[in-house]
Design a protein around this motif. Sequence first.
Motif, short mmCIF file in Angstrom:
data_model
loop_
_atom_site.label_atom_id
_atom_site.label_comp_id
_atom_site.label_asym_id
_atom_site.label_seq_id
_atom_site.Cartn_x
_atom_site.Cartn_y
_atom_site.Cartn_z
N ARG A 56 0.84 -1.21 0.00
CA ARG A 56 0.00 0.00 0.00
C ARG A 56 0.87 1.25 0.00
O ARG A 56 1.91 1.27 0.63
CB ARG A 56 -0.84 0.04 1.27
CG ARG A 56 -1.94 -0.99 1.31
CD ARG A 56 -2.74 -0.82 2.59
NE ARG A 56 -3.72 -1.87 2.68
CZ ARG A 56 -4.87 -1.87 2.01
NH1 ARG A 56 -5.17 -0.88 1.20
NH2 ARG A 56 -5.72 -2.86 2.13
N PRO A 57 0.40 2.31 -0.65
CA PRO A 57 1.16 3.55 -0.56
C PRO A 57 1.18 4.08 0.88
O PRO A 57 0.26 3.82 1.66
CB PRO A 57 0.44 4.51 -1.49
CG PRO A 57 -0.84 3.87 -1.85
CD PRO A 57 -0.78 2.41 -1.49
N GLU A 58 2.23 4.81 1.18
CA GLU A 58 2.43 5.33 2.54
C GLU A 58 1.21 6.13 3.03
O GLU A 58 0.78 5.98 4.17
CB GLU A 58 3.70 6.20 2.56
CG GLU A 58 4.01 6.87 3.88
CD GLU A 58 4.27 5.90 5.02
OE1 GLU A 58 4.41 4.69 4.80
OE2 GLU A 58 4.30 6.37 6.18
N VAL A 69 7.63 8.88 -2.75
CA VAL A 69 6.45 9.68 -2.40
C VAL A 69 6.21 10.71 -3.49
O VAL A 69 7.11 11.45 -3.87
CB VAL A 69 6.67 10.40 -1.04
CG1 VAL A 69 5.51 11.34 -0.73
CG2 VAL A 69 6.83 9.38 0.07
#
Length: 271
Positions: free
Chosen positions: A2-4, A146
């Motif tokens: 999952r993305p941060e 990010v």
Amino acid sequence: MRPEADLVARTALALAPRLHQESVDVFLTLGSGLSSVADRIEDPVDIPMAALPNVAVSTVPGHTGTLRFGTIAGQRVLAQLGRVHLYEGHEPQDVTRMVSVAAWLGASTFVVTNAAGGLEPSWSPGDLMVLEDHLNLTGATPLIGVLRDEAPVFLDMAGAYDPELRAIAHRVADMQDVELRDGVYAGLVGPAYETPAEVRMLRTLGAQAVGMSTVLEVIAARAHGMRVLGFSSITNVHGEGVSTSHEEVIEVGGQAARRLAGIVLGVLEEI
Ligand code: HPA
């Protein structure tokens, strides 16, 4: 994976009910031996970090792995007692996740503390330093991968340590008759303490203190637009033939914590 941002949101949503859905004003991270600063939090609620998803808990003696929420001088403070470090095997974003969670919950100020080794021969164990700036010598960053608006985060780090908050810290320290030094903090991975050659290198680079934390957390905080105030408790001073031990770091950190608590409290009363 999952993305941060998704991990942060899930952790924040799990934490929010424990904070009675209140927002956070100030996030406070307390380093080795410094957890007594959190004794100043009124109407405290303690939350074990192990109860939250996506949050790594420290294995280091002196780092308790608890969050404490309450008020100091009318501000809603979330304190992290103990942090995780790169040297425990964690990824940069694990190290900074609680900073991001606090920002998600509304925190606009980050007060970060650490135990650090002094590089100035004239300094003594027990001295306190406010961070002017840092050297990120970890080779890591929480911003890898990010994206913001589909672009990398090219973050301005000039003035990362808020000059106004530093000035307030000095005013408060003066009023409390506590000596507060200024300096640049060099953040290294550790966990080995520095060799004499590394100590000479760090002095040449312009650092006054060295430690194994803080720099990634400050990068994350700035990426979230938080104002940052940082303090080092100087637990040992590097010099010819001086050796360094974790026991000394914990013991001296505990003694300095009372003075540091006074300064943090005074700053929160002023902002
Ligand atoms: N070096 C690195 N980290 C530290 C030190 C040190 O001398 N003292 C406390 N944390």
